[in-house]
Design an enzyme around this catalytic site. Structure first.
Site, PDB file in Angstrom:
ATOM      1  N   GLY A  46       0.787  -0.935  -0.152  1.00 61.62           N
ATOM      2  CA  GLY A  46      -0.299  -0.101  -0.055  1.00 61.62           C
ATOM      3  C   GLY A  46       0.554   1.533  -0.152  1.00 61.62           C
ATOM      4  CD  GLN A  51       3.300   5.584   2.741  1.00 59.59           C
ATOM      5  OE1 GLN A  51       2.378   4.966   2.569  1.00 59.59           O
ATOM      6  NE2 GLN A  51       4.445   5.168   3.347  1.00 59.59           N
ATOM      7  CB  CYS A  93       5.285   1.741   7.954  1.00 62.20           C
ATOM      8  SG  CYS A  93       5.020   3.542   6.823  1.00 62.20           S
ATOM      9  CG  LEU A  94       7.160   0.943   1.702  1.00 62.59           C
ATOM     10  CD1 LEU A  94       5.729   1.363   0.200  1.00 62.59           C
ATOM     11  CD2 LEU A  94       8.382   0.425   1.358  1.00 62.59           C
ATOM     12  CG  HIS A 135      -0.526   0.982   6.882  1.00 64.04           C
ATOM     13  ND1 HIS A 135       1.252   1.055   7.948  1.00 64.04           N
ATOM     14  CD2 HIS A 135       0.370   2.034   6.871  1.00 64.04           C
ATOM     15  CE1 HIS A 135       1.669   0.851   7.759  1.00 64.04           C
ATOM     16  NE2 HIS A 135       2.167   1.883   7.015  1.00 64.04           N
ATOM     17  CD  GLU A 136      -1.215   2.673   2.933  1.00 64.53           C
ATOM     18  OE1 GLU A 136      -0.275   3.507   3.434  1.00 64.53           O
ATOM     19  OE2 GLU A 136      -0.962   1.640   3.012  1.00 64.53           O
ATOM     20  CG  HIS A 139       0.635   6.819   5.833  1.00 64.78           C
ATOM     21  ND1 HIS A 139       2.032   6.558   6.653  1.00 64.78           N
ATOM     22  CD2 HIS A 139       1.486   5.321   5.726  1.00 64.78           C
ATOM     23  CE1 HIS A 139       2.721   6.149   6.710  1.00 64.78           C
ATOM     24  NE2 HIS A 139       2.006   5.089   6.226  1.00 64.78           N
TER      25      HIS A 139
HETATM   26  O1  GNR Z   1       3.971  -2.668   2.404  1.00 62.50           O
HETATM   27  C1  GNR Z   1       3.416  -2.899   3.075  1.00 62.50           C
HETATM   28  N1  GNR Z   1       3.258  -3.675   4.062  1.00 62.50           N
HETATM   29  C2  GNR Z   1       2.456  -4.075   5.638  1.00 62.50           C
HETATM   30  C3  GNR Z   1       1.912  -4.516   6.318  1.00 62.50           C
HETATM   31  C4  GNR Z   1       1.348  -4.672   6.729  1.00 62.50           C
HETATM   32  C5  GNR Z   1       0.319  -3.502   7.522  1.00 62.50           C
HETATM   33  C6  GNR Z   1       0.928  -2.232   6.866  1.00 62.50           C
HETATM   34  C7  GNR Z   1       1.797  -2.244   5.767  1.00 62.50           C
HETATM   35  S1  GNR Z   1       1.436  -1.473   4.406  1.00 62.50           S
HETATM   36  C8  GNR Z   1       3.224  -1.437   3.820  1.00 62.50           C
HETATM   37  C9  GNR Z   1       3.010   0.396   2.989  1.00 62.50           C
HETATM   38  C10 GNR Z   1       3.733   1.033   3.418  1.00 62.50           C
HETATM   39  O2  GNR Z   1       3.753   1.753   4.559  1.00 62.50           O
HETATM   40  N2  GNR Z   1       1.870   1.569   3.468  1.00 62.50           N
HETATM   41  O3  GNR Z   1       1.725   2.579   4.116  1.00 62.50           O
HETATM   42 NI    NI Z   2       2.509   3.150   5.895  1.00 60.70          NI
END
Ligand code: GNR
Ligand code: NI
Length: 165
Positions: A46, A51, A93-94, A135-136, A139
């Site tokens: 995601g 980001q 999270c990236l 999670h997104e 952000h």
């Molecule tokens: O790549 C991602 N893997 C992930 C694994 C578990 C829960 C959420 C994520 S999202 C993350 C990419 C990211 O930072 N999205 O904002």
């Molecule tokens: Ni993230």
């Protein structure tokens, strides 16, 4: 298409609250194409516009094994259907590279969003999609995975990431 640079914690720009999308035009389509390319290039599942330093309410996702099911959510929002059912998942999270932390979130949500044409859609996601969408959307609110951790853990992660550069 082009790959965009991903901001990393503790960059203060990750704390920006994103604005709703009002124009469903070609530049929105280009943004989501570039975000998808960026997400795939980093093997993420995601990516939120925040980001890549674009403060609009746009997220992209692909939770398929084959990495061939791109999804785009514009102006996404969710409602917690029930707080009784929680789900704990080891999240990455990236923007917090190299760390995986267990985070507990509600498991039953109702998701509303718009597609690239501006059509309004609604769904009750399941499993990984439920985790990822929350999670997104965090952000887009300027919130990060590390905010769910203790101050001690968060400070350790900040120190390690600061030393990286
Ligand atoms: O790549 C991602 N893997 C992930 C694994 C578990 C829960 C959420 C994520 S999202 C993350 C990419 C990211 O930072 N999205 O904002
Ligand atoms: Ni993230």
């Amino acid at each position: 298409m082009s790959i965009m640079k991903i901001l990393t914690f503790p960059d203060p720009r990750l704390r920006t609250v994103a604005d709703p999308v009002e124009k469903f035009d070609k530049s929105l389509k280009k943004l989501t194409d570039d975000m998808l390319e960026t997400m795939y290039s980093e093997n993420g599942i995601g990516l939120a516009a925040t980001q890549v330093n674009v403060h609009k309410r746009v997220i992209v996702m692909d939770i398929s094994e084959e990495r061939n099911e791109p999804r785009v959510y514009v102006n996404p929002e969710f409602e917690i259907k029930s707080n009784k059912s929680l789900f704990t998942f080891s999240e990455g999270c990236l923007s917090v590279p190299g760390f995986n932390e267990e985070i507990t979130r509600p498991d039953q949500i109702i998701l509303k969003w718009q597609n690239l044409d501006g059509d309004r859609l609604e769904d009750e996601p399941e499993g990984l999609l439920t985790v990822c969408i929350q999670h997104e959307i965090d952000h887009l609110e300027g919130k990060l995975m590390v905010d769910y951790l203790s101050t001690l853990k968060r400070d350790r992660i900040r120190n390690k990431l600061n030393k990286r550069i």
